[in-house]
Design a protein around this motif. Structure first.
Motif, PDB file in Angstrom:
ATOM      1  N   ILE A   1      46.338  42.207  45.879  1.00 55.58           N
ATOM      2  CA  ILE A   1      45.206  41.778  45.052  1.00 55.58           C
ATOM      3  C   ILE A   1      45.598  41.830  43.582  1.00 55.58           C
ATOM      4  CG2 ILE A   1      42.897  42.434  44.243  1.00 55.58           C
ATOM      5  CD1 ILE A   1      42.360  43.377  47.169  1.00 55.58           C
TER       6      ILE A   1
ATOM      7  N   ASN B   1      43.706  35.788  52.075  1.00 54.09           N
ATOM      8  CA  ASN B   1      42.856  36.494  51.133  1.00 54.09           C
ATOM      9  C   ASN B   1      43.072  38.002  51.234  1.00 54.09           C
ATOM     10  OD1 ASN B   1      40.696  37.775  49.860  1.00 54.09           O
ATOM     11  ND2 ASN B   1      39.296  36.087  50.291  1.00 54.09           N
TER      12      ASN B   1
ATOM     13  N   GLU C   1      35.689  35.833  43.568  1.00 51.41           N
ATOM     14  CA  GLU C   1      35.558  36.140  44.997  1.00 51.41           C
ATOM     15  C   GLU C   1      36.148  37.505  45.331  1.00 51.41           C
ATOM     16  OE1 GLU C   1      37.035  34.508  49.360  1.00 51.41           O
ATOM     17  OE2 GLU C   1      37.725  33.498  47.548  1.00 51.41           O
ATOM     18  N   TRP C   2      37.350  37.767  44.870  1.00 54.12           N
ATOM     19  CA  TRP C   2      38.011  39.025  45.196  1.00 54.12           C
ATOM     20  C   TRP C   2      37.301  40.208  44.561  1.00 54.12           C
ATOM     21  CZ3 TRP C   2      43.981  37.889  44.845  1.00 54.12           C
ATOM     22  CH2 TRP C   2      44.310  36.884  45.772  1.00 54.12           C
TER      23      TRP C   2
ATOM     24  N   ARG D   1      48.294  39.141  42.732  1.00 54.75           N
ATOM     25  CA  ARG D   1      47.917  37.736  42.894  1.00 54.75           C
ATOM     26  C   ARG D   1      46.587  37.366  42.247  1.00 54.75           C
ATOM     27  NH1 ARG D   1      48.024  37.072  49.086  1.00 54.75           N
ATOM     28  NH2 ARG D   1      47.097  35.085  48.501  1.00 54.75           N
ATOM     29  N   LEU D   2      45.966  38.291  41.528  1.00 57.53           N
ATOM     30  CA  LEU D   2      44.669  38.049  40.898  1.00 57.53           C
ATOM     31  C   LEU D   2      44.804  36.963  39.831  1.00 57.53           C
ATOM     32  CD1 LEU D   2      41.765  39.153  41.013  1.00 57.53           C
ATOM     33  CD2 LEU D   2      42.394  40.699  39.161  1.00 57.53           C
ATOM     34  N   ARG D   3      44.026  35.906  39.979  1.00 50.92           N
ATOM     35  CA  ARG D   3      44.061  34.756  39.067  1.00 50.92           C
ATOM     36  C   ARG D   3      42.629  34.289  38.790  1.00 50.92           C
ATOM     37  NH1 ARG D   3      48.427  36.466  39.417  1.00 50.92           N
ATOM     38  NH2 ARG D   3      50.397  35.475  39.927  1.00 50.92           N
TER      39      ARG D   3
ATOM     40  N   SER E   1      41.358  31.542  39.580  1.00 53.87           N
ATOM     41  CA  SER E   1      40.846  30.817  40.747  1.00 53.87           C
ATOM     42  C   SER E   1      40.301  31.720  41.851  1.00 53.87           C
ATOM     43  CB  SER E   1      41.945  29.917  41.319  1.00 53.87           C
ATOM     44  OG  SER E   1      43.049  30.712  41.747  1.00 53.87           O
ATOM     45  N   ASN E   2      40.699  32.992  41.879  1.00 53.81           N
ATOM     46  CA  ASN E   2      40.245  33.878  42.949  1.00 53.81           C
ATOM     47  C   ASN E   2      39.528  35.129  42.437  1.00 53.81           C
ATOM     48  OD1 ASN E   2      42.325  35.661  42.107  1.00 53.81           O
ATOM     49  ND2 ASN E   2      43.761  34.752  43.532  1.00 53.81           N
TER      50      ASN E   2
END
Length: 116
Positions: free
Chosen positions: A58, A34, A69-70, A61-63, A65-66
């Protein structure tokens, strides 16, 4: 402030501490795990280069699905008045808006708010 809101205990997650140790010894940032948590820890321990690399991960890889949370982790550091977090938040917001991820974040937050 952010640690309290994230519900973190007095100790850090082992995987994230291992990632920090690897960075300090080899200057390599793992592309697993993470990056938002790594960013938070880098800010906490004043590891500016590591924070920059984690922020790049971040954004890369920001999608859907995350994203929730991120975004939550980074925004809590913004609330703690951290300038690096604020700069990253602005970039994340643009990406969330441009890639139509903002709708998913909002829907997730609305569902979570309904489960209490």
């Amino acid at each position: 402030l952010a640690a309290a809101r994230l519900g973190q205990r007095d100790h850090e997650p082992v995987a994230e501490l291992e990632a920090i140790c690897r960075y300090l010894s080899d200057f390599v940032v793992s592309d697993t795990g993470n990056p938002a948590t790594l960013f938070h820890l880098a800010l906490k321990y004043n590891l500016d280069d590591f924070a920059e690399k984690a922020s790049q991960q971040i954004l890369e890889r920001l999608r859907k699905s995350n994203a929730t949370e991120w975004a939550r982790i980074v925004y809590l550091d913004v609330l703690g008045q951290n300038a690096k977090a604020k700069a990253l938040w602005e970039k994340m917001y643009v990406k969330l808006s441009q890639e139509n991820l903002l709708k998913g974040v909002l829907e997730h937050l609305l569902l979570c708010g309904n489960q209490g």
